[in-house]
Design a protein around this motif. Structure first.
Motif, PDB file in Angstrom:
ATOM      1  N   GLY A   1      -8.248  -0.251   8.618  1.00  0.00           N
ATOM      2  CA  GLY A   1      -7.237  -0.144   7.523  1.00  0.00           C
ATOM      3  C   GLY A   1      -5.885  -0.090   8.397  1.00  0.00           C
ATOM      4  O   GLY A   1      -4.808   0.359   7.714  1.00  0.00           O
TER       5      GLY A   1
ATOM      6  N   GLY B   1      -1.270   0.435  -4.173  1.00  0.00           N
ATOM      7  CA  GLY B   1      -1.514   1.688  -3.724  1.00  0.00           C
ATOM      8  C   GLY B   1      -2.812   1.861  -2.721  1.00  0.00           C
ATOM      9  O   GLY B   1      -2.775   0.636  -1.933  1.00  0.00           O
ATOM     10  N   MET B   2      -3.363   2.744  -2.585  1.00  0.00           N
ATOM     11  CA  MET B   2      -4.292   2.896  -1.570  1.00  0.00           C
ATOM     12  C   MET B   2      -5.638   2.070  -1.994  1.00  0.00           C
ATOM     13  O   MET B   2      -6.325   1.665  -1.051  1.00  0.00           O
ATOM     14  CB  MET B   2      -4.910   4.224  -1.479  1.00  0.00           C
TER      15      MET B   2
ATOM     16  N   ILE C   1       0.763  -1.129   0.030  1.00  0.00           N
ATOM     17  CA  ILE C   1      -0.042  -0.079   0.056  1.00  0.00           C
ATOM     18  C   ILE C   1       0.900   1.277  -0.075  1.00  0.00           C
ATOM     19  O   ILE C   1       1.255   1.977   0.976  1.00  0.00           O
ATOM     20  CB  ILE C   1      -0.941   0.042   1.062  1.00  0.00           C
ATOM     21  N   ASP C   2       1.428   1.616  -1.083  1.00  0.00           N
ATOM     22  CA  ASP C   2       2.364   2.831  -1.399  1.00  0.00           C
ATOM     23  C   ASP C   2       2.491   2.905  -2.976  1.00  0.00           C
ATOM     24  O   ASP C   2       1.718   2.139  -3.805  1.00  0.00           O
ATOM     25  CB  ASP C   2       3.662   2.578  -0.699  1.00  0.00           C
ATOM     26  N   SER C   3       3.435   3.915  -3.273  1.00  0.00           N
ATOM     27  CA  SER C   3       3.362   3.969  -4.762  1.00  0.00           C
ATOM     28  C   SER C   3       4.305   3.053  -5.288  1.00  0.00           C
ATOM     29  O   SER C   3       5.129   2.388  -4.648  1.00  0.00           O
ATOM     30  CB  SER C   3       3.933   5.529  -5.011  1.00  0.00           C
TER      31      SER C   3
ATOM     32  N   THR D   1      -5.672  -0.877   0.576  1.00  0.00           N
ATOM     33  CA  THR D   1      -6.312  -0.558   1.930  1.00  0.00           C
ATOM     34  C   THR D   1      -7.901  -1.042   1.752  1.00  0.00           C
ATOM     35  O   THR D   1      -8.493  -1.688   2.517  1.00  0.00           O
ATOM     36  CB  THR D   1      -6.612   0.766   2.172  1.00  0.00           C
ATOM     37  N   ASP D   2      -8.554  -0.493   0.625  1.00  0.00           N
ATOM     38  CA  ASP D   2      -9.919  -1.086   0.238  1.00  0.00           C
ATOM     39  C   ASP D   2      -9.987  -2.381   0.365  1.00  0.00           C
ATOM     40  O   ASP D   2     -11.077  -3.018   0.709  1.00  0.00           O
ATOM     41  CB  ASP D   2     -10.313  -0.277  -0.785  1.00  0.00           C
TER      42      ASP D   2
END
Length: 182
Positions: free
Chosen positions: A148, A133-134, A110-112, A137-138
Motif C-alpha cells: 500500500g 479515498g482509502m 488517496i485522501d478526503s 489503496t485497495d
C-alpha cells in the motif's frame, strides 16, 4: 522485570498472534463493485479500474471507462506524501508534452475530497485528478502494491494490459524508455 510479568507478556503476545492468524485465514474479500461491462480482453485490475466512477477534484463524477483504448499512466498518490508531491510537476510536464498526446495520465488521490480539492487548487496539475479515498489503496493493491506504499504508478497499454508498475518516486528516464515500447 520479573518472571511473572515476562510470562504474562508472552501469553498476551501469543494470544494476539493467534487471533491475527485466525482473522487472516478467515478474512473474506469484499465483493467488487457492480458497474459497466469492459471491453473483451481487459481483465483483472484494469477491468476493475475501468468500472470505477470517481469524483474529480471539483466533485464531478467521472467514469474511468472513458480511458479505454489509450495507453494510460495511473498514479496513486496523496497530498501528505512527499515523493508524490515531488513527482507531480514532472507528471504534469509529461501530460502536457508530446508524450501526453499518446498517453493519458491520471492521478488517483488517496485522501478526503476536501484535501484533494485544496491541493488541486494550490498546485496547478495539468492531468485529471480523482478522489478515491482509502478505496484507492485497495485498488492499488489489486495492481500488486501489496504494502500500500505511495506513490504507486501503473503503466497500462492501449490493449488494457499492465505493462509495468512503479513503487516510489518515478524515475522519468526509465518511464520514458518504457513509454517508447508501447
Amino acid at each position: 522485570m520479573n518472571q511473572k510479568h515476562l510470562a504474562a507478556y508472552v501469553v498476551v503476545a501469543l494470544a494476539f498472534a493467534a487471533s491475527g492468524a485466525y482473522v487472516g485465514l478467515h478474512k473474506q474479500e469484499a465483493a467488487p463493485p457492480i458497474s459497466t461491462t469492459v471491453a473483451p480482453g481487459v481483465t483483472g485490475p484494469v477491468a476493475d479500474l475501468y468500472k470505477q466512477t470517481l469524483a474529480d477534484a471539483k466533485g464531478a463524477a467521472t467514469a474511468l471507462a472513458q480511458y479505454k483504448g489509450k495507453p494510460l499512466l495511473v498514479n496513486f498518490w496523496a497530498p501528505w506524501c512527499g515523493p508524490c508531491v515531488q513527482e507531480m510537476p514532472e507528471l504534469s510536464a509529461l501530460a502536457a508534452g508530446d508524450e501526453g498526446k499518446k498517453l493519458q495520465v491520471i492521478g488517483i488521490g488517496i485522501d478526503s475530497p476536501t484535501n484533494i480539492a485544496e491541493f488541486s487548487d494550490k498546485f496547478k496539475i495539468t492531468y485529471p485528478v480523482f478522489v478515491a479515498g482509502m478505496a484507492g489503496t485497495d485498488l492499488s493493491r489489486q495492481f500488486g502494491n501489496s504494502a500500500g506504499g505511495l506513490p504507486y504508478t501503473v503503466l497500462i497499454g492501449a490493449d488494457g494490459q499492465v505493462k509495468k508498475t512503479y513503487l516510489g518516486r518515478l524515475k522519468f528516464d526509465e518511464l520514458r524508455k518504457d513509454l517508447a515500447t508501447l
